[in-house]
Design a protein around this motif. Sequence first.
Motif, PDB file in Angstrom:
ATOM      1  N   CYS A 202      25.311  22.861  39.740  1.00  0.00           N
ATOM      2  CA  CYS A 202      25.255  23.925  40.745  1.00  0.00           C
ATOM      3  C   CYS A 202      26.610  24.053  41.442  1.00  0.00           C
ATOM      4  O   CYS A 202      27.389  23.106  41.476  1.00  0.00           O
ATOM      5  CB  CYS A 202      24.183  23.613  41.790  1.00  0.00           C
ATOM      6  N   TYR A 206      25.636  23.845  47.203  1.00  0.00           N
ATOM      7  CA  TYR A 206      24.244  24.066  46.802  1.00  0.00           C
ATOM      8  C   TYR A 206      23.603  22.729  46.417  1.00  0.00           C
ATOM      9  O   TYR A 206      24.296  21.754  46.154  1.00  0.00           O
ATOM     10  CB  TYR A 206      24.161  25.015  45.598  1.00  0.00           C
ATOM     11  N   ASP A 209      17.484  22.488  42.646  1.00  0.00           N
ATOM     12  CA  ASP A 209      16.043  22.593  42.896  1.00  0.00           C
ATOM     13  C   ASP A 209      15.329  22.378  41.562  1.00  0.00           C
ATOM     14  O   ASP A 209      15.246  23.296  40.746  1.00  0.00           O
ATOM     15  CB  ASP A 209      15.716  23.966  43.483  1.00  0.00           C
ATOM     16  N   GLY A 212      12.318  24.887  40.883  1.00  0.00           N
ATOM     17  CA  GLY A 212      12.656  26.306  40.734  1.00  0.00           C
ATOM     18  C   GLY A 212      13.645  26.585  39.625  1.00  0.00           C
ATOM     19  O   GLY A 212      13.905  27.730  39.289  1.00  0.00           O
ATOM     20  N   SER A 214      16.800  26.293  39.776  1.00  0.00           N
ATOM     21  CA  SER A 214      17.880  27.084  40.361  1.00  0.00           C
ATOM     22  C   SER A 214      18.665  26.224  41.340  1.00  0.00           C
ATOM     23  O   SER A 214      18.350  25.066  41.577  1.00  0.00           O
ATOM     24  CB  SER A 214      17.298  28.310  41.077  1.00  0.00           C
ATOM     25  N   CYS A 215      19.719  26.826  41.914  1.00  0.00           N
ATOM     26  CA  CYS A 215      20.561  26.164  42.903  1.00  0.00           C
ATOM     27  C   CYS A 215      20.180  26.722  44.267  1.00  0.00           C
ATOM     28  O   CYS A 215      20.087  27.938  44.444  1.00  0.00           O
ATOM     29  CB  CYS A 215      22.035  26.434  42.610  1.00  0.00           C
ATOM     30  N   LEU A 216      19.982  25.848  45.241  1.00  0.00           N
ATOM     31  CA  LEU A 216      19.477  26.242  46.553  1.00  0.00           C
ATOM     32  C   LEU A 216      20.522  25.937  47.607  1.00  0.00           C
ATOM     33  O   LEU A 216      21.107  24.864  47.631  1.00  0.00           O
ATOM     34  CB  LEU A 216      18.182  25.477  46.848  1.00  0.00           C
ATOM     35  N   GLN A 217      20.764  26.933  48.509  1.00  0.00           N
ATOM     36  CA  GLN A 217      21.702  26.744  49.612  1.00  0.00           C
ATOM     37  C   GLN A 217      20.911  26.631  50.908  1.00  0.00           C
ATOM     38  O   GLN A 217      19.755  27.051  50.972  1.00  0.00           O
ATOM     39  CB  GLN A 217      22.681  27.922  49.680  1.00  0.00           C
ATOM     40  N   THR A 221      19.417  30.768  50.182  1.00  0.00           N
ATOM     41  CA  THR A 221      20.000  31.532  49.068  1.00  0.00           C
ATOM     42  C   THR A 221      19.814  30.758  47.763  1.00  0.00           C
ATOM     43  O   THR A 221      20.036  29.555  47.716  1.00  0.00           O
ATOM     44  CB  THR A 221      21.510  31.744  49.306  1.00  0.00           C
ATOM     45  N   ARG A 222      19.404  31.464  46.723  1.00  0.00           N
ATOM     46  CA  ARG A 222      19.241  30.837  45.403  1.00  0.00           C
ATOM     47  C   ARG A 222      20.167  31.501  44.398  1.00  0.00           C
ATOM     48  O   ARG A 222      20.503  32.664  44.530  1.00  0.00           O
ATOM     49  CB  ARG A 222      17.801  31.007  44.894  1.00  0.00           C
ATOM     50  N   GLN A 223      20.545  30.757  43.399  1.00  0.00           N
ATOM     51  CA  GLN A 223      21.213  31.341  42.237  1.00  0.00           C
ATOM     52  C   GLN A 223      20.909  30.463  41.029  1.00  0.00           C
ATOM     53  O   GLN A 223      20.612  29.279  41.180  1.00  0.00           O
ATOM     54  CB  GLN A 223      22.710  31.506  42.477  1.00  0.00           C
ATOM     55  N   TRP A 225      20.960  27.956  38.006  1.00  0.00           N
ATOM     56  CA  TRP A 225      21.854  26.842  37.728  1.00  0.00           C
ATOM     57  C   TRP A 225      22.488  27.010  36.364  1.00  0.00           C
ATOM     58  O   TRP A 225      22.065  27.818  35.552  1.00  0.00           O
ATOM     59  CB  TRP A 225      21.162  25.498  37.911  1.00  0.00           C
TER      60      TRP A 225
END
Length: 269
Positions: A202, A206, A209, A212, A214-217, A221-223, A225
């Motif tokens: 990530c 971040y 996660d 999920g 994904s990358c969590l801030q 905010t997610r984006q 991975w």
Amino acid sequence: APRAVPCPDGQSECPDDATCCVTGSGAWGCCPMPQASCCADKVHCCPHATVCDLARGRCVSPAGDTYPPLGTAFPAWKRQPPAPVALRQVLCPDGRSACPDGATCCQLSPEQYGCCPLQNAVCCSDGQHCCPQGTTCDLIHSTCISLGSSAPLAALPTAGDVKCDEETSCPDGNTCCRLSSGAWGCCPLEQAVCCPDLVHCCPQGYTCDPEGGSCLQGGGTRQPWLSKTPALPRGGQVTSGNVICDEKTSCPDGTTCCRMSLGTWGCCP
């Protein structure tokens, strides 16, 4: 963009020279005067430091002066999130490389450009240094000469690998992360966070996660991975499975060579 006055609800705003006033419907409206007085009828408003005389339909100051008829509020609009500021880049003459805004493209070799951290800089003929605008390169004394003064040459950043250990490295702009096999892998981000699953990574700031995917801030905010790629042997021979970017640089099989902001090669997974 024109500046705006935010209303107390945090969602509405009015033009910079207006005042937020509550309307009869409970929504916010805009009085077309700065720092205005909002009238109790929730329809009209008066200039700053005056009061509403609704019986006579006018605005009155404490001194007894009367003003033109009451102003009428118009609907406020929803606040727009600030538009992201695009980082401008300087495109180099090869049409592929780019340097950050405020830098200058200088040719390192026939195939590669570097970025001089000066605007409108002078590129030195050795392909390694640059000087401020209006000066000349004195390569013998390693200085930049202007009329009556000199300054040391600025070195151009060149492509460099990220060292994982004595035997393994990743392309410039990557982060070394362990793979599930125990070998080193390359995350295509600088100062990345390596995920505990030993497969993903990530961006800096971040957290991974696992549920999920994904990358969590911190702010929610997610984006997505990113997957890591195998690292390359340091100074080793390029194997047939590698993608060749130029004579000196390669990316792992299944990836794509893409120029990065400093004009160096990166690997898109």
